[in-house]
Structures are given as C-alpha cells and as structure tokens.
Design a protein around this motif. Structure first.
Motif, mmCIF file in Angstrom:
data_model
loop_
_atom_site.group_PDB
_atom_site.id
_atom_site.type_symbol
_atom_site.label_atom_id
_atom_site.label_comp_id
_atom_site.label_asym_id
_atom_site.label_seq_id
_atom_site.Cartn_x
_atom_site.Cartn_y
_atom_site.Cartn_z
ATOM 1 N N PRO A 56 -10.788 0.661 2.452
ATOM 2 C CA PRO A 56 -11.906 1.554 2.666
ATOM 3 C C PRO A 56 -11.586 2.652 0.940
ATOM 4 O O PRO A 56 -10.385 2.265 0.703
ATOM 5 N N GLN A 57 -12.462 3.354 1.099
ATOM 6 C CA GLN A 57 -12.232 5.284 0.635
ATOM 7 C C GLN A 57 -10.536 5.541 0.803
ATOM 8 O O GLN A 57 -10.113 5.461 2.215
ATOM 9 N N PRO A 58 -9.840 5.475 0.041
ATOM 10 C CA PRO A 58 -8.546 6.061 0.474
ATOM 11 C C PRO A 58 -8.809 7.436 1.166
ATOM 12 O O PRO A 58 -7.904 7.592 2.503
ATOM 13 N N GLU A 59 -10.088 8.433 1.405
ATOM 14 C CA GLU A 59 -9.670 9.322 2.288
ATOM 15 C C GLU A 59 -10.290 7.924 3.715
ATOM 16 O O GLU A 59 -9.796 9.128 5.295
ATOM 17 N N GLU A 60 -10.497 7.691 4.024
ATOM 18 C CA GLU A 60 -11.397 7.050 5.600
ATOM 19 C C GLU A 60 -9.960 6.648 5.922
ATOM 20 O O GLU A 60 -10.271 5.968 7.109
ATOM 21 N N LEU A 61 -8.868 5.872 4.880
ATOM 22 C CA LEU A 61 -7.597 5.301 5.619
ATOM 23 C C LEU A 61 -7.092 6.574 6.321
ATOM 24 O O LEU A 61 -6.599 6.205 7.523
ATOM 25 N N PHE A 62 -6.906 7.847 5.656
ATOM 26 C CA PHE A 62 -6.139 8.945 5.980
ATOM 27 C C PHE A 62 -6.585 9.644 7.205
ATOM 28 O O PHE A 62 -5.987 10.241 7.705
ATOM 29 N N HIS A 96 -2.100 0.752 3.702
ATOM 30 C CA HIS A 96 -0.949 1.966 4.089
ATOM 31 C C HIS A 96 -0.316 1.113 2.724
ATOM 32 O O HIS A 96 0.910 2.011 2.257
ATOM 33 N N LYS A 97 -0.107 -0.025 3.149
ATOM 34 C CA LYS A 97 1.187 -0.809 1.941
ATOM 35 C C LYS A 97 0.616 -0.165 0.504
ATOM 36 O O LYS A 97 1.567 -0.111 -0.063
ATOM 37 N N PHE A 98 -0.310 -0.205 0.145
ATOM 38 C CA PHE A 98 -0.898 -0.237 -1.071
ATOM 39 C C PHE A 98 -0.929 0.867 -1.272
ATOM 40 O O PHE A 98 -0.563 1.255 -2.345
ATOM 41 N N ALA A 99 -0.628 2.473 -0.767
ATOM 42 C CA ALA A 99 -0.608 3.545 -0.206
ATOM 43 C C ALA A 99 0.518 3.976 -0.580
ATOM 44 O O ALA A 99 1.209 4.860 -1.558
ATOM 45 N N ASN A 100 1.503 2.908 -0.313
ATOM 46 C CA ASN A 100 2.626 3.952 -0.328
ATOM 47 C C ASN A 100 3.616 2.596 -1.999
ATOM 48 O O ASN A 100 4.629 3.445 -1.874
ATOM 49 N N LEU A 101 2.689 2.226 -2.322
ATOM 50 C CA LEU A 101 3.256 1.725 -3.762
ATOM 51 C C LEU A 101 3.413 2.840 -4.703
ATOM 52 O O LEU A 101 2.181 3.662 -5.165
ATOM 53 N N SER A 102 4.749 3.306 -5.351
ATOM 54 C CA SER A 102 5.307 4.212 -6.362
ATOM 55 C C SER A 102 3.356 4.192 -7.497
ATOM 56 O O SER A 102 3.679 2.834 -7.570
ATOM 57 N N ALA A 103 3.713 5.608 -8.364
ATOM 58 C CA ALA A 103 3.039 5.513 -8.780
ATOM 59 C C ALA A 103 2.870 4.416 -10.442
ATOM 60 O O ALA A 103 2.740 3.876 -11.353
ATOM 61 N N GLN A 104 4.447 4.284 -10.327
ATOM 62 C CA GLN A 104 4.917 2.930 -11.881
ATOM 63 C C GLN A 104 5.078 1.945 -11.697
ATOM 64 O O GLN A 104 4.564 1.440 -12.522
#
Length: 312
Positions: A56-62, A96-104
């Motif tokens: 989903p779009q990020p805001e839909e997850l959060f 959530h797993k993907f969202a927690n991936l570091s920017a690097q």
C-alpha cells in the motif's frame, strides 16, 4: 510497459535504468513534469525509464483508516504511466519490514545492486528509509560514490501553488471537478469491475452497474453527471452515486452508475466512469419512495447537463 510486482521479481536483465520513486497518486501534472525529465534521460542513456512505487501507499500502512483518500489504484497508475511512454513500473510491497530498511541499505541493496540506477529523478519533497532519514542530499552523496546522477525536479507551479495529490484530493472533496482536472491534466475518473449488487434500482426502473471501490477511503462522494467508457468503443452518458447508500443501510463504499438508454449485462466488465459535474451530496432519505423521487430529479438534471455540453 512492463509491471514488476515485488523486489524478488527483479532479475539480472533489469539492471541498468533511469528511475523515479514515489506514490504517483493520481499521476497529476506535477508527476508528469518529473517523468518528462526521466524520459529525456532514458533516451540519452539508452536504458529503460522506470518508476518505483509502493503498495500500500506508505501513509496507508502507518495511518490505517486515517490515511488520506487515494486518488488512484495501482491499475489506474499503470494505465496513466503507460500513456506517458514509460518502460517499466516496479511495485514494491510496503511493509513494516521494508519501512525499517535503513536509507543506506535502500540505496545500496535496491538502487545499486538490484536496479543499477544510472540516473535518478525525484520530487523536491522526497524522503525515504527508516524514519524518512533519506533525502536528496544523501542520494546526491551516493551518486557521487556510485556514479549516478541525481536531479531534484522542482515542483510544477500553477497559479503560484504547488500541484500535489493533496490539492487534487481537496478539490475533489469540495466538488470542484474543474480545478481537479486542471491539476490532473484530464477529467477525474474511477475504474472498476462491475459486480452484483442488491438490484434495488431495477425495482424502480433505474438499473445500475455496481463498482466496488477497492480503496480505504474514496476522494469523492455524492451524485455526479458521468460519462462511461469500457462498453465496446462507445462513450455512454449517465448518472452515478458514490458513497455508502445510507437510505438502504449500505455499509461499504460503492459506485452505482445508471447508464442512459442501456440495459444489457455488464457483469465482469472493467468500466471507467468519468466524473463530469457534481449534482449533490449523498444524503439519507426517510423512505425508498422519497429516494426514487430524488433519483428521477438527478437523472433529469444529468440528461440536461449532457444535452447542454454535447460536442457540436
């Protein structure tokens, strides 16, 4: 245009591209300004023009139920992006797993190892990675290190206001279809497959085609003058109600469209319903009989609108 669903479907053959990343909700004129630059660079570098988006779009997850209304589903985005001449759409499952991936890690694992980005075009408000710590400056540093160029496309201005999905959303919510169309570069439409409904319209001589709104919140509600595409190659005229149908105790958002002078089976067809003009808000009536009286008025008003606005 090729559709890749998920990072796991990225193959070695997909290495090397120019890329833009974002929700692209509505694919409005601001998005098109970004993608125009993407296409120029794809031609120059002789690599595929690729868009990375999320479901989903990020805001839909959060935010869940409190997320903003969505302008377009993935299918709608695909159709609009394909019209622009893009080569590939990569849809990443936003968990959530993907969202927690570091920017690097986002840069190194996805952009470099998986996609082999040669040129990156982003909007001026783009952030990514864990806690949205990634930004243009971080991408610029990565570009210098790994050998790709990053361009921050300044937002397209319209009457000194930034075109954004939220502004389109606000225009639609207020019933200002003309303003929304100016920002989208086209009239706003909703697509969906015709499903079986309660068939109450047939009992009063107003059969409707029912489209489920596969999104958490619709950006529009009410009764609209519409044009309908997807039936052979003809454009049909009609009137549609978008909402929960409170008079008949509806519990889920739905689009019901009555197509003028048409009474054939449409079940299973994919229709596009173009919103032409708003007639009124959705309201609850005291009885089904009172609703029928109002529906007759809506149909007359919609027919009059089409008659006055028919192309000569």
């Amino acid at each position: 245009m090729e559709l890749l669903r998920g990072i796991h479907n990225i193959k070695t053959a997909h290495q090397g591209c120019v890329l833009s990343i974002g929700n692209f909700d509505g694919v409005h004129l601001g998005h098109k300004a970004v993608l125009a630059r993407l296409l120029v660079e794809a031609k120059r570098l002789q690599v595929p023009a690729t868009v990375l988006t999320f479901e989903p779009q990020p805001e839909e997850l959060f935010a869940g139920k409190n997320a903003p209304a969505r302008l377009s589903r993935l299918r709608d985005k695909f159709v609009q992006l394909e019209k622009l001449g893009l080569d590939r759409l990569l849809c990443v499952s936003f968990t959530h797993k993907f969202a927690n991936l570091s920017a690097q890690d986002f840069i190194e694992e996805l952009l470099i190892k998986k996609l082999g980005v040669k040129f990156l075009v982003i909007g001026d408000d783009f952030h990514f990675g864990y806690q949205r710590r990634g930004d243009f400056e971080l991408l610029k540093q990565a570009g210098e290190k790994y050998g790709f160029e990053v361009v921050d496309t300044k937002s397209l201005l319209q009457q000194e206001h930034r075109i954004s999905s939220s502004r389109v959303r606000d225009a639609l919510a207020s019933g200002d279809l003309q303003q929304a169309a100016l920002m989208l570069g086209r009239k706003y439409s909703i697509t969906g497959r015709v499903v079986h409904g309660q068939k109450l319209g047939r009992t009063i001589g107003v059969p409707t085609a029912n489209l489920l709104l596969k999104r958490r919140v619709s950006p529009v509600s009410g009764v609209f003058v519409v044009s309908v595409l997807g039936i052979a190659d003809k454009v049909y005229q009609g009137v549609a109600n978008i909402g929960q149908r409170p008079t008949v105790n509806g519990v889920r958002q739905q689009l019901e469209v009555h197509i003028f002078d048409f009474n054939s089976d449409l079940y299973g067809l994919q229709l596009e319903v173009v919103l032409e003009d708003k007639i009124r808000d959705e309201v609850r009536f005291d009885s089904f009989a009172a609703l029928k009286i109002q529906i007759d008025k809506d149909i007359r008003q919609a027919r009059e609108w089409h008659l006055l606005n028919e192309k000569i």
